[in-house]
Design an enzyme around this catalytic site. Structure first.
Site, PDB file in Angstrom:
ATOM      1  N   ARG A  27       0.818  -1.221   0.000  1.00 11.38           N
ATOM      2  CA  ARG A  27       0.000   0.000   0.000  1.00 11.38           C
ATOM      3  C   ARG A  27       0.850   1.268   0.000  1.00 11.38           C
ATOM      4  O   ARG A  27       0.325   2.374   0.086  1.00 11.38           O
ATOM      5  CB  ARG A  27      -0.916   0.013   1.238  1.00 11.38           C
ATOM      6  CG  ARG A  27      -1.803  -1.186   1.349  1.00 11.38           C
ATOM      7  CD  ARG A  27      -2.526  -1.206   2.667  1.00 11.38           C
ATOM      8  NE  ARG A  27      -3.557  -0.200   2.722  1.00 11.38           N
ATOM      9  CZ  ARG A  27      -4.814  -0.395   2.338  1.00 11.38           C
ATOM     10  NH1 ARG A  27      -5.189  -1.565   1.888  1.00 11.38           N
ATOM     11  NH2 ARG A  27      -5.696   0.563   2.421  1.00 11.38           N
ATOM     12  N   TRP A  76       2.700   6.039   1.417  1.00 15.12           N
ATOM     13  CA  TRP A  76       2.830   6.461   0.021  1.00 15.12           C
ATOM     14  C   TRP A  76       2.472   7.935   0.042  1.00 15.12           C
ATOM     15  O   TRP A  76       1.331   8.308   0.312  1.00 15.12           O
ATOM     16  CB  TRP A  76       1.859   5.675  -0.863  1.00 15.12           C
ATOM     17  CG  TRP A  76       1.954   5.989  -2.313  1.00 15.12           C
ATOM     18  CD1 TRP A  76       2.832   5.439  -3.211  1.00 15.12           C
ATOM     19  CD2 TRP A  76       1.130   6.895  -3.069  1.00 15.12           C
ATOM     20  NE1 TRP A  76       2.603   5.961  -4.479  1.00 15.12           N
ATOM     21  CE2 TRP A  76       1.565   6.856  -4.415  1.00 15.12           C
ATOM     22  CE3 TRP A  76       0.074   7.736  -2.750  1.00 15.12           C
ATOM     23  CZ2 TRP A  76       0.977   7.614  -5.428  1.00 15.12           C
ATOM     24  CZ3 TRP A  76      -0.514   8.504  -3.764  1.00 15.12           C
ATOM     25  CH2 TRP A  76      -0.055   8.434  -5.076  1.00 15.12           C
ATOM     26  N   ASN A 102      -4.532   6.786   6.982  1.00 16.42           N
ATOM     27  CA  ASN A 102      -4.620   6.414   5.571  1.00 16.42           C
ATOM     28  C   ASN A 102      -5.801   7.193   4.993  1.00 16.42           C
ATOM     29  O   ASN A 102      -6.915   7.067   5.486  1.00 16.42           O
ATOM     30  CB  ASN A 102      -4.851   4.901   5.466  1.00 16.42           C
ATOM     31  CG  ASN A 102      -5.231   4.438   4.067  1.00 16.42           C
ATOM     32  OD1 ASN A 102      -5.891   3.428   3.905  1.00 16.42           O
ATOM     33  ND2 ASN A 102      -4.818   5.155   3.058  1.00 16.42           N
ATOM     34  N   GLY A 103      -5.528   8.006   3.977  1.00 17.70           N
ATOM     35  CA  GLY A 103      -6.589   8.814   3.380  1.00 17.70           C
ATOM     36  C   GLY A 103      -6.081  10.228   3.159  1.00 17.70           C
ATOM     37  O   GLY A 103      -4.862  10.458   3.173  1.00 17.70           O
ATOM     38  N   GLU A 489      -0.627  -1.056 -22.411  1.00 20.65           N
ATOM     39  CA  GLU A 489      -0.129  -1.844 -21.275  1.00 20.65           C
ATOM     40  C   GLU A 489       1.394  -2.043 -21.377  1.00 20.65           C
ATOM     41  O   GLU A 489       2.097  -1.971 -20.374  1.00 20.65           O
ATOM     42  CB  GLU A 489      -0.882  -3.188 -21.212  1.00 20.65           C
ATOM     43  CG  GLU A 489      -0.422  -4.171 -20.156  1.00 20.65           C
ATOM     44  CD  GLU A 489      -0.545  -3.674 -18.718  1.00 20.65           C
ATOM     45  OE1 GLU A 489      -1.134  -2.614 -18.483  1.00 20.65           O
ATOM     46  OE2 GLU A 489      -0.003  -4.351 -17.826  1.00 20.65           O
ATOM     47  N   LYS A 493       3.980  -0.778 -18.534  1.00 27.37           N
ATOM     48  CA  LYS A 493       4.941  -1.651 -17.848  1.00 27.37           C
ATOM     49  C   LYS A 493       6.333  -1.036 -17.889  1.00 27.37           C
ATOM     50  O   LYS A 493       7.042  -0.998 -16.896  1.00 27.37           O
ATOM     51  CB  LYS A 493       5.004  -3.058 -18.485  1.00 27.37           C
ATOM     52  CG  LYS A 493       3.828  -3.957 -18.250  1.00 27.37           C
ATOM     53  CD  LYS A 493       3.706  -4.486 -16.842  1.00 27.37           C
ATOM     54  CE  LYS A 493       2.933  -3.614 -15.924  1.00 27.37           C
ATOM     55  NZ  LYS A 493       1.534  -3.509 -15.909  1.00 27.37           N
ATOM     56  N   GLU A 496       6.567   2.092 -15.641  1.00 32.29           N
ATOM     57  CA  GLU A 496       6.472   1.785 -14.213  1.00 32.29           C
ATOM     58  C   GLU A 496       7.786   1.304 -13.630  1.00 32.29           C
ATOM     59  O   GLU A 496       8.168   1.701 -12.538  1.00 32.29           O
ATOM     60  CB  GLU A 496       5.424   0.672 -13.977  1.00 32.29           C
ATOM     61  CG  GLU A 496       4.001   1.110 -14.068  1.00 32.29           C
ATOM     62  CD  GLU A 496       3.040  -0.053 -13.812  1.00 32.29           C
ATOM     63  OE1 GLU A 496       2.165   0.068 -12.947  1.00 32.29           O
ATOM     64  OE2 GLU A 496       3.167  -1.088 -14.482  1.00 32.29           O
ATOM     65  N   HIS A 512      -1.672  11.306 -36.671  1.00 30.30           N
ATOM     66  CA  HIS A 512      -2.327  12.501 -36.132  1.00 30.30           C
ATOM     67  C   HIS A 512      -1.483  13.192 -35.058  1.00 30.30           C
ATOM     68  O   HIS A 512      -2.014  13.941 -34.250  1.00 30.30           O
ATOM     69  CB  HIS A 512      -3.707  12.131 -35.571  1.00 30.30           C
ATOM     70  CG  HIS A 512      -4.639  11.609 -36.627  1.00 30.30           C
ATOM     71  ND1 HIS A 512      -5.052  12.363 -37.689  1.00 30.30           N
ATOM     72  CD2 HIS A 512      -5.199  10.389 -36.799  1.00 30.30           C
ATOM     73  CE1 HIS A 512      -5.843  11.648 -38.470  1.00 30.30           C
ATOM     74  NE2 HIS A 512      -5.946  10.441 -37.945  1.00 30.30           N
ATOM     75  N   LYS A 611       1.181  -0.747  -4.813  1.00 34.66           N
ATOM     76  CA  LYS A 611       0.414  -1.833  -5.424  1.00 34.66           C
ATOM     77  C   LYS A 611      -1.078  -1.508  -5.404  1.00 34.66           C
ATOM     78  O   LYS A 611      -1.812  -1.844  -6.323  1.00 34.66           O
ATOM     79  CB  LYS A 611       0.697  -3.124  -4.642  1.00 34.66           C
ATOM     80  CG  LYS A 611       0.025  -4.356  -5.198  1.00 34.66           C
ATOM     81  CD  LYS A 611       0.835  -4.935  -6.329  1.00 34.66           C
ATOM     82  CE  LYS A 611       0.113  -6.021  -7.063  1.00 34.66           C
ATOM     83  NZ  LYS A 611       0.313  -5.914  -8.519  1.00 34.66           N
TER      84      LYS A 611
HETATM   85  C1  G6P Z   1      -1.886   0.885  -8.949  1.00 29.95           C
HETATM   86  C2  G6P Z   1      -0.912  -0.205  -9.367  1.00 29.95           C
HETATM   87  C3  G6P Z   1      -1.219  -0.648 -10.795  1.00 29.95           C
HETATM   88  C4  G6P Z   1      -2.676  -1.092 -10.889  1.00 29.95           C
HETATM   89  C5  G6P Z   1      -3.624   0.022 -10.459  1.00 29.95           C
HETATM   90  C6  G6P Z   1      -5.058  -0.465 -10.338  1.00 29.95           C
HETATM   91  O1  G6P Z   1      -1.620   2.050  -9.652  1.00 29.95           O
HETATM   92  O2  G6P Z   1       0.416   0.254  -9.271  1.00 29.95           O
HETATM   93  O3  G6P Z   1      -0.379  -1.742 -11.124  1.00 29.95           O
HETATM   94  O4  G6P Z   1      -2.959  -1.487 -12.204  1.00 29.95           O
HETATM   95  O5  G6P Z   1      -3.246   0.491  -9.160  1.00 29.95           O
HETATM   96  O6  G6P Z   1      -5.120  -1.374  -9.282  1.00 29.95           O
HETATM   97  P1  G6P Z   1      -6.261  -2.426  -9.053  1.00 29.95           P
HETATM   98  O7  G6P Z   1      -5.872  -3.123  -7.791  1.00 29.95           O
HETATM   99  O8  G6P Z   1      -7.542  -1.670  -8.914  1.00 29.95           O
HETATM  100  O9  G6P Z   1      -6.285  -3.325 -10.235  1.00 29.95           O
END
Ligand code: G6P
Length: 616
Positions: A27, A76, A102-103, A489, A493, A496, A512, A611
């Site tokens: 988290r 985070w 958290n929030g 995607e 990747k 990230e 375009h 994550k």
């Molecule tokens: C975060 C992660 C991504 C993930 C996204 C959505 O940004 O780093 O890897 O795709 O959240 O997460 P979820 O758990 O809703 O699929």
């Protein structure tokens, strides 16, 4: 955003808290800290960096005796850089109150202005204001409980809060609004955490706090109250869940979880096929049994998701429209919830999420509930016992197993696999697909694990190719049709985990704008398997070529035309077009991984990411 943990009882507090933080690191992991009350006095240790850094700097050498209660946090950063000072626990001016949050406290600036200069703010966080506010309210009321309640009534935004104080040194105070918080019940000890994963080593009995509820937790008792201060009788949920269902500590012989998870993908597809079909000939989704009528009548799907899950939704749109003839809109959750959502009686919301905790996706569900309370919500979730599960009418587990790498790989395949079968199931339910056609698709699906293994066996070659591009600074990914979302995607990747700039485009959009970027310095990764868009993709590759772009093409084995004009080709086995995204993604995952390793990046926990993103 972040992970929080709290404990009240007789165990060694530092180890309970730190072990919990390690499990909650998905988290957020840019800083962490703990605070305990020992012999009536509050002490805190905080460090920028991962939990291991906190352990190395402090936990290894501290000795806490007679501690009664403690809290911990892994962060985070939202407000304020990831520094020691901004790490939680945040303390009141007199250092007698500590809290983890958290929030986001959205009215923190207003509250802070009213408290300064009497109360000394040290951090740049929004959270610190809550600690000072409790102190201020305590000075007025002389009751810690009243101060806590008064504070909650003034906070706007979202929070899961865990608070300890020298004024009540045997008690943990907790509150929830918008961010998850679970109480774990033990014998002469109790716990709280953002997620079951931190509690499961200690207990199987849980109380889920609802929004606007707060709790007073001692070693022997848990009292839960609603916003008005009325005692709430909460059900205790006993879960027969195994630790291994939630946590996967070993990465085996793989250097990183991400690589292991890429290699897990064939097995996951086997599991999905055997779970969602009977003898691989007929589709079955047990969790949808009560929803067949709305599914048969469904006229439109609204899909909403974030990140990689959003990309899975974009692919699913093709399948749902083709197999079930159901028009499908796909939104990024953070956009979805703020646009005018137009839904009719026979529409269904599909939420996609690996974690089941993503704040934006949850907010999308809640917005739809508010506007159209009868609209069914079906969620595709990987983790069990999540907030999203509790807020959905039905769930379809993705069956990927615990995904640890922050950059999602195996859950993407799992989402694609379940969504493909779900779309076939609807085609079956609505009588659009014949049994013979379904059997043909399922036979093709059953081949996927072996075909993916074939690509994985090609790994060394992909590594050699990737290493040639590790010094490049920017990349374009292009694809068409069902493979266009994989261009997004693949680019995601790479960004990230390598921190290199990459952008994904529908290949027809090149002309375009993005074509202006193409010259001999620009690698263009093209997804061009043998599909109905092949010749259109070829035209796009010619356009790239004539501007000297360097083409890396993902092609079907035996392809000659692309091979003739590309700098490099990565072959994948032949498969029907509808399943091609489940193969074209594999080399892209490996490409991103190998470049990140070549650049010595933190592959499993890249900087600035988490994550599960539990704030808006
Ligand atoms: C975060 C992660 C991504 C993930 C996204 C959505 O940004 O780093 O890897 O795709 O959240 O997460 P979820 O758990 O809703 O699929």
């Amino acid at each position: 955003m972040c992970g929080i943990i709290g404990y009240v009882g007789k165990r060694d507090l530092a180890s309970v808290l730190v072990a919990g933080l390690e499990r909650l690191s998905y988290r957020g992991y840019d800083s962490s800290g703990i605070a305990v009350i020992s012999k009536g006095e509050l002490s805190a240790w905080k460090s920028e960096g991962k939990v291991q850094r906190l352990i190395d700097r402090y936990i290894k050498s501290i000795k806490i005796s007679n501690a009664t209660v403690g809290i911990g946090h892994t962060r985070w950063a939202t407000h304020g850089e990831p520094t020691d000072i901004n790490a939680h626990p945040q303390l009141s001016s007199d250092q007698k109150i500590g809290l983890v949050h958290n929030g986001i406290i959205e009215n923190f600036a207003f509250l802070k202005k009213n408290l300064q200069p009497r109360y000394l703010f040290k951090s740049e966080t929004d959270s610190e204001v809550a600690a000072h506010l409790i102190e201020a309210e305590f000075h007025r009321t002389h009751s810690f409980l009243q101060a806590f309640q008064k504070t909650l009534s003034q906070l706007e935004g979202t929070y899961a809060l865990a608070i300890i104080s020298e004024h009540d040194p045997q008690t943990l105070f907790a509150a929830r609004l918008g961010s998850p918080l679970i109480i774990g019940l033990g014998e002469d000890e109790n716990f709280i955490a953002s997620d079951l994963v931190a509690l499961i080593p200690h207990t199987r009995n849980f109380i889920y706090l609802a929004d606007n509820e707060w709790a007073i937790i001692s070693a022997s008792e848990v009292q839960v109250y609603d916003q008005a201060g009325n005692r709430v009788k909460k059900a205790i949920k006993h879960l027969k869940i195994n630790d291994s269902d939630l946590h996967q500590p070993a990465k085996g012989h793989f250097p990183h979880y991400m690589l292991k998870e890429i290699f897990d993908q064939p097995e996951i597809l086997k599991r999905i096929l055997s779970t969602y079909t009977s003898d691989e000939v007929e589709l079955r989704f047990k969790s949808l049994a009560a929803h067949t009528d709305p599914l048969k009548k469904c006229e439109k799907f609204l899909i909403q998701a974030c990140g990689t899950s959003w990309h899975a939704g974009l692919v699913a749109k093709y399948w749902l429209e083709e197999f079930a003839h159901i028009s499908t809109e796909v939104d990024i959750s953070s956009e979805f919830r703020y646009r005018k959502i137009l839904a009719r009686n026979h529409d269904i919301l599909l939420a996609l999420s690996q974690s089941g905790e993503t704040a934006d996706t949850l907010a999308g569900i809640r917005e739809v509930r508010k506007l159209y309370n009868k609209l069914p919500v079906i969620s595709f979730i990987n983790r069990s016992e999540t907030t999203m599960e509790h807020e959905s009418d039905a769930i379809i587990p993705s069956l990927a197993g615990t995904e640890i790498g922050v950059a999602s790989t195996k859950n993407y395949i799992a989402q694609l696999g379940t969504l493909f079968l779900f779309a076939l199931y609807l085609g079956q339910l609505k009588g659009i697909l014949t049994a013979a056609k379904i059997a043909e698709y399922l036979r093709a699906f059953a081949m996927l694990p072996a075909l993916i293994n074939k690509i994985l066996a090609y790994r060394k070659t992909i590594k050699a190719i990737s290493s040639r591009y590790a010094t490049d600074k920017g990349f374009l990914f292009i694809g068409r049709g069902m493979n266009y979302p994989n261009a997004l995607e693949g680019a995601l990747k790479l960004k990230e985990i390598s921190y290199l700039y990459a952008a994904g485009y529908a290949a027809g959009e090149l002309k375009h704008g993005p074509i202006a970027l193409i010259d001999e310095n620009m690698p263009v990764i093209a997804l061009i398997p043998h599909t109905s868009n092949y010749s259109k993709m070829m035209n796009n590759l010619e356009e790239v070529r004539s501007r000297k772009g360097r083409i890396i093409a993902i092609v079907t084995e035996g392809d000659k035309d692309v091979t003739a004009i590309a700098d490099t080709v990565i072959p994948i086995p032949a498969i029907i077009e509808e399943l091609s995204p489940l193969l074209t993604i594999i080399p892209l995952q490996l490409f991103a991984y190998d470049i990140a390793v070549a650049l010595d990046r933190d592959v499993d926990q890249p900087k600035n990411l988490a994550k599960s993103v539990t704030v808006e």
